[in-house]
Design an enzyme around this catalytic site. Structure first.
Site, mmCIF file in Angstrom:
data_model
loop_
_atom_site.group_PDB
_atom_site.id
_atom_site.type_symbol
_atom_site.label_atom_id
_atom_site.label_comp_id
_atom_site.label_asym_id
_atom_site.label_seq_id
_atom_site.Cartn_x
_atom_site.Cartn_y
_atom_site.Cartn_z
ATOM 1 N N SER A 151 0.833 -1.204 0.000
ATOM 2 C CA SER A 151 0.000 0.000 0.000
ATOM 3 C C SER A 151 0.862 1.246 0.000
ATOM 4 O O SER A 151 1.983 1.254 0.518
ATOM 5 C CB SER A 151 -0.874 0.011 1.248
ATOM 6 O OG SER A 151 -1.465 1.277 1.407
ATOM 7 N N TYR B 153 -1.218 -1.959 9.912
ATOM 8 C CA TYR B 153 -1.230 -1.860 8.443
ATOM 9 C C TYR B 153 0.080 -1.257 7.953
ATOM 10 O O TYR B 153 0.736 -1.798 7.069
ATOM 11 C CB TYR B 153 -2.411 -0.992 8.017
ATOM 12 C CG TYR B 153 -2.773 -1.072 6.554
ATOM 13 C CD1 TYR B 153 -3.381 -2.207 6.017
ATOM 14 C CD2 TYR B 153 -2.542 0.002 5.698
ATOM 15 C CE1 TYR B 153 -3.746 -2.268 4.675
ATOM 16 C CE2 TYR B 153 -2.902 -0.048 4.358
ATOM 17 C CZ TYR B 153 -3.514 -1.184 3.850
ATOM 18 O OH TYR B 153 -3.874 -1.231 2.528
HETATM 19 N N1 NAD Z 1 -8.622 0.007 -1.814
HETATM 20 C C1 NAD Z 1 -7.632 0.793 -1.472
HETATM 21 O O1 NAD Z 1 -7.750 2.030 -1.439
HETATM 22 C C2 NAD Z 1 -6.307 0.185 -1.175
HETATM 23 C C3 NAD Z 1 -5.234 1.026 -0.956
HETATM 24 C C4 NAD Z 1 -4.001 0.478 -0.686
HETATM 25 C C5 NAD Z 1 -3.858 -0.887 -0.638
HETATM 26 N N2 NAD Z 1 -4.904 -1.704 -0.832
HETATM 27 C C6 NAD Z 1 -4.694 -3.151 -0.747
HETATM 28 O O2 NAD Z 1 -5.395 -3.853 -1.757
HETATM 29 C C7 NAD Z 1 -5.726 -5.144 -1.262
HETATM 30 C C8 NAD Z 1 -7.180 -5.473 -1.286
HETATM 31 O O3 NAD Z 1 -7.925 -4.770 -2.163
HETATM 32 P P1 NAD Z 1 -9.385 -5.260 -2.537
HETATM 33 O O4 NAD Z 1 -10.051 -4.033 -3.038
HETATM 34 O O5 NAD Z 1 -9.352 -6.440 -3.400
HETATM 35 O O6 NAD Z 1 -10.011 -5.656 -1.101
HETATM 36 P P2 NAD Z 1 -11.184 -6.616 -0.746
HETATM 37 O O7 NAD Z 1 -11.321 -6.516 0.732
HETATM 38 O O8 NAD Z 1 -12.375 -6.306 -1.592
HETATM 39 O O9 NAD Z 1 -10.691 -8.049 -1.169
HETATM 40 C C9 NAD Z 1 -9.857 -8.793 -0.366
HETATM 41 C C10 NAD Z 1 -10.410 -10.178 -0.244
HETATM 42 O O10 NAD Z 1 -9.601 -10.858 0.704
HETATM 43 C C11 NAD Z 1 -10.427 -11.737 1.426
HETATM 44 N N3 NAD Z 1 -9.846 -12.067 2.701
HETATM 45 C C12 NAD Z 1 -9.789 -11.319 3.805
HETATM 46 N N4 NAD Z 1 -9.212 -12.013 4.799
HETATM 47 C C13 NAD Z 1 -8.907 -13.211 4.319
HETATM 48 C C14 NAD Z 1 -8.301 -14.389 4.861
HETATM 49 N N5 NAD Z 1 -7.907 -14.427 6.122
HETATM 50 N N6 NAD Z 1 -8.112 -15.442 4.059
HETATM 51 C C15 NAD Z 1 -8.520 -15.414 2.785
HETATM 52 N N7 NAD Z 1 -9.095 -14.352 2.211
HETATM 53 C C16 NAD Z 1 -9.291 -13.273 2.982
HETATM 54 C C17 NAD Z 1 -11.731 -11.005 1.578
HETATM 55 O O11 NAD Z 1 -12.798 -11.911 1.774
HETATM 56 C C18 NAD Z 1 -11.852 -10.256 0.273
HETATM 57 O O12 NAD Z 1 -12.646 -10.954 -0.658
HETATM 58 C C19 NAD Z 1 -5.298 -5.204 0.170
HETATM 59 O O13 NAD Z 1 -4.047 -5.830 0.268
HETATM 60 C C20 NAD Z 1 -5.224 -3.750 0.522
HETATM 61 O O14 NAD Z 1 -4.373 -3.529 1.621
HETATM 62 C C21 NAD Z 1 -6.148 -1.194 -1.100
#
Ligand code: NAD
Ligand code: NAD
Lengths: 266, 252
Positions: free
Chosen positions: A150, A162
């Site tokens: 991130s 985080y």
């Molecule tokens: N959206 C943002 O603004 C942003 C910014 C920086 C970084 N990120 C990073 O992007 C990534 C996620 O983005 P996204 O939009 O796909 O999020 P999301 O939450 O929609 O998707 C993540 C998926 O991971 C699954 N998950 C959570 N815990 C789990 C576990 N213990 N085992 C298996 N699966 C699990 C959830 O069910 C979900 O479907 C993350 O690593 C996040 O830190 C996002």
């Protein structure tokens, strides 16, 4: 097609509840569109199945698989499944990550349980997924690992777990890159910035009891490029580039996808 | 393939090496091109790039204001737009600090820094007058180098000039992001362009291999692919970045 017949594992290929498209789902759809066979892994099997259905509509190949990334056995089973089913593993994409939804907080408020949980979900997960996939990739003398960290790593961010776990992912990815380059394996890390995804926007709207539009406006105003957040597709496109042969001389890099936020800190 | 279909691009240093590879790749992806270089002669040998590709060529010096202005004007003539500028032209001096004359220093700065400044200025002025298309008014891709981040072996002024290119990139991204102008750099590691002489002296090749984790050194196409990614609509939320194409050198 830029990933024709490649076998990809997208971990966190489902999506948090809310509007729009998450990073993981957009990446799974993009890999499949470019010809990869995709194992869509999530602890929420229903959500992973939704992703698989969306891929199926476009004639892509994908299978949903249930795994909790905090459990080493699940990660091993996930890698074994892709390998047994399709005979190889070309791409491992680690997308799972939590902050607020894992109980993350500022230093004085954080509990040990929340910290351990976030660390297991964000950091231990990508390390042990790599541990299980690397022997296969070494055997193949090829493979690509992409970790989703991130922009919080290089800009201000209030919550402790985080920030720390996402920063550790960058160092781990560099180590993975130089320790495995001799086997033709590449590893890179993407730093998404402020993205308009359900995970970021809807979770905040729920947590802070604000409307989606309010959270969107606040986040949009912080982005230098166009004053507008990015989308899951921006992350997916960067992952596609890094996963493809076009990036065959790129390893160990940290690629922000952040609308310029990191060149103008704060 | 058509990842640059409908886009107009100006590429400097396009006669040779990496610039030549970028020109080939951009044409294959459907871009309308103007190539600029101080000469049509190909450093590594072969038919001039513009002849092979059958595209217009502007012979000019990137360190000359009038040449740069004219190149930007000509680039936009066919389509009325300039979507992409790639600043690839650069020279080396191959001298340590204590051996560098003021003239040598000045010439490297003129081409590698002033040239990039002049081209970015002309391009951004032009782009600001254009409509936003696919979320961008225009895009700049600067070719920097890992040198400037790490020291450039026995080439003082070159390393300094390349670090300036990274800074120029960040500043433009930050100042013009609001206007939907996207500006990124690609930082090649050791790229074998087919050039002979100092570039492939055994001591430099050995040094590069020792520091490049991947088993091979780079090819011009590796850099061209990264430039393509940053010039295309796929990289629409990436700006101000310096993307390393270095086989893991900087992570090592
Ligand atoms: N959206 C943002 O603004 C942003 C910014 C920086 C970084 N990120 C990073 O992007 C990534 C996620 O983005 P996204 O939009 O796909 O999020 P999301 O939450 O929609 O998707 C993540 C998926 O991971 C699954 N998950 C959570 N815990 C789990 C576990 N213990 N085992 C298996 N699966 C699990 C959830 O069910 C979900 O479907 C993350 O690593 C996040 O830190 C996002
Ligand atoms: N080859 C590498 O290993 C490497 C590594 C890091 C960075 N780079 C960078 O990549 C770019 C291209 O490198 P290359 O190895 O292909 O170089 P090259 O010398 O083969 O090609 C450079 C081109 O720029 C042109 N040029 C020089 N001065 C000019 C001027 N004043 N006006 C217009 N054109 C001019 C030359 O005629 C030549 O065609 C450069 O910016 C270089 O700094 C190369």
């Amino acid at each position: 097609m830029r990933l024709k017949d490649r076998v990809a594992i997208v971990v966190g290929a489902g999506q948090s509840p809310g509007e729009g498209m998450g990073n993981g789902r957009a990446t799974a759809l993009t890999f499949a569109r470019e010809g990869a066979k995709v194992l869509c892994v999530d602890h929420n099997l229903e959500s992973a199945k939704e992703t698989v259905e969306m891929i199926g509509v476009n004639q892509g190949t994908a299978v949903a698989f249930k795994a909790d990334v905090t459990r080493g056995d699940d990660l091993k089973a996930m890698v074994d499944e892709a390998h047994a089913r399709w005979g190889r593993v070309d791409i491992l994409h680690n997308n799972v990550g939590v902050s607020l939804s894992g109980g993350d907080a500022e230093l004085l408020d954080i509990t040990e349980e929340a910290f351990d949980r976030c660390t297991a979900i964000n950091l231990k997960s990508c390390i042990f997924a790599a541990k299980h996939v690397i022997p296969i990739m070494r055997e193949q003398q090829s493979g690509v690992i992409i970790n989703i960290s991130s922009m919080a790593v290089i800009t201000t961010y209030p919550y402790v777990a985080y920030k720390a776990t996402k920063a550790a992912m960058v160092s781990f990815t560099e180590q993975l890159a130089y320790q495995n380059a001799q086997y033709g394996i590449r590893a890179n890390v993407i730093l998404p910035g402020l993205m308009n995804t359900p995970m970021a926007v809807d979770t905040r709207a729920r947590t802070f009891k604000k409307s989606r539009a309010e959270v969107e406006a606040e986040r949009d105003s912080k982005v230098p490029l166009r004053k507008k957040m990015g989308t899951g597709w921006d992350v997916a496109n960067a992952a596609l580039f890094l996963a493809s042969d076009e990036a065959s001389f790129i390893t160990g890099v940290t690629l922000p996808v952040d609308g310029g936020a990191s060149v103008r800190r704060g | 393939m058509n990842r640059l279909a409908g886009k107009t691009a100006l590429i400097t240093g396009a006669s040779s090496g990496i610039g030549r590879a970028i020109a080939k790749k951009f044409q294959a992806e459907g871009a309308t091109l103007l190539l600029m270089d101080i000469t049509e002669a190909v450093v590594e040998g072969g038919e001039p790039t513009h002849r092979i590709l059958n595209v217009p060529f502007f012979q000019g010096d990137v360190s000359k204001e009038a040449d740069v202005e004219e190149a930007v004007r000509q680039a936009a003539l066919p389509t009325g737009r300039l979507d992409i500028v790639v600043n690839d032209a650069a020279i080396r001096s191959a001298k340590k600090l204590t051996d560098t004359s003021l003239e040598e220093w000045n010439r490297v700065m003129e081409v590698n820094v002033t040239g990039v400044f002049l081209m970015c200025r002309a391009a951004v002025r032009r782009m600001l007058t254009q409509e936003i298309r696919n979320e961008a008014r225009g895009r700049i891709v600067n070719i920097s180098s890992q040198h400037g981040m790490i020291s450039s072996p026995e080439d003082f002024s070159y390393g300094v000039s390349k670090s300036a290119v990274v800074y120029i990139t960040r500043q433009i991204a930050s100042d013009y992001g609001r206007d939907s102008i996207i500006c990124n750099a690609v930082a090649p590691g050791k790229i074998l362009t087919g050039k002979t002489g100092r570039a492939i002296e055994p001591r430099f090749i050995d040094y590069s291999h020792a520091r490049t984790p991947l088993p091979r050194l780079g090819r011009s196409e590796d850099v061209a692919s990264a430039a393509l990614f940053l010039a295309s609509d796929e990289a629409t939320f990436i700006t101000g970045e310096n993307l390393m194409v270095d086989g893991g050198w900087m992570a090592n």
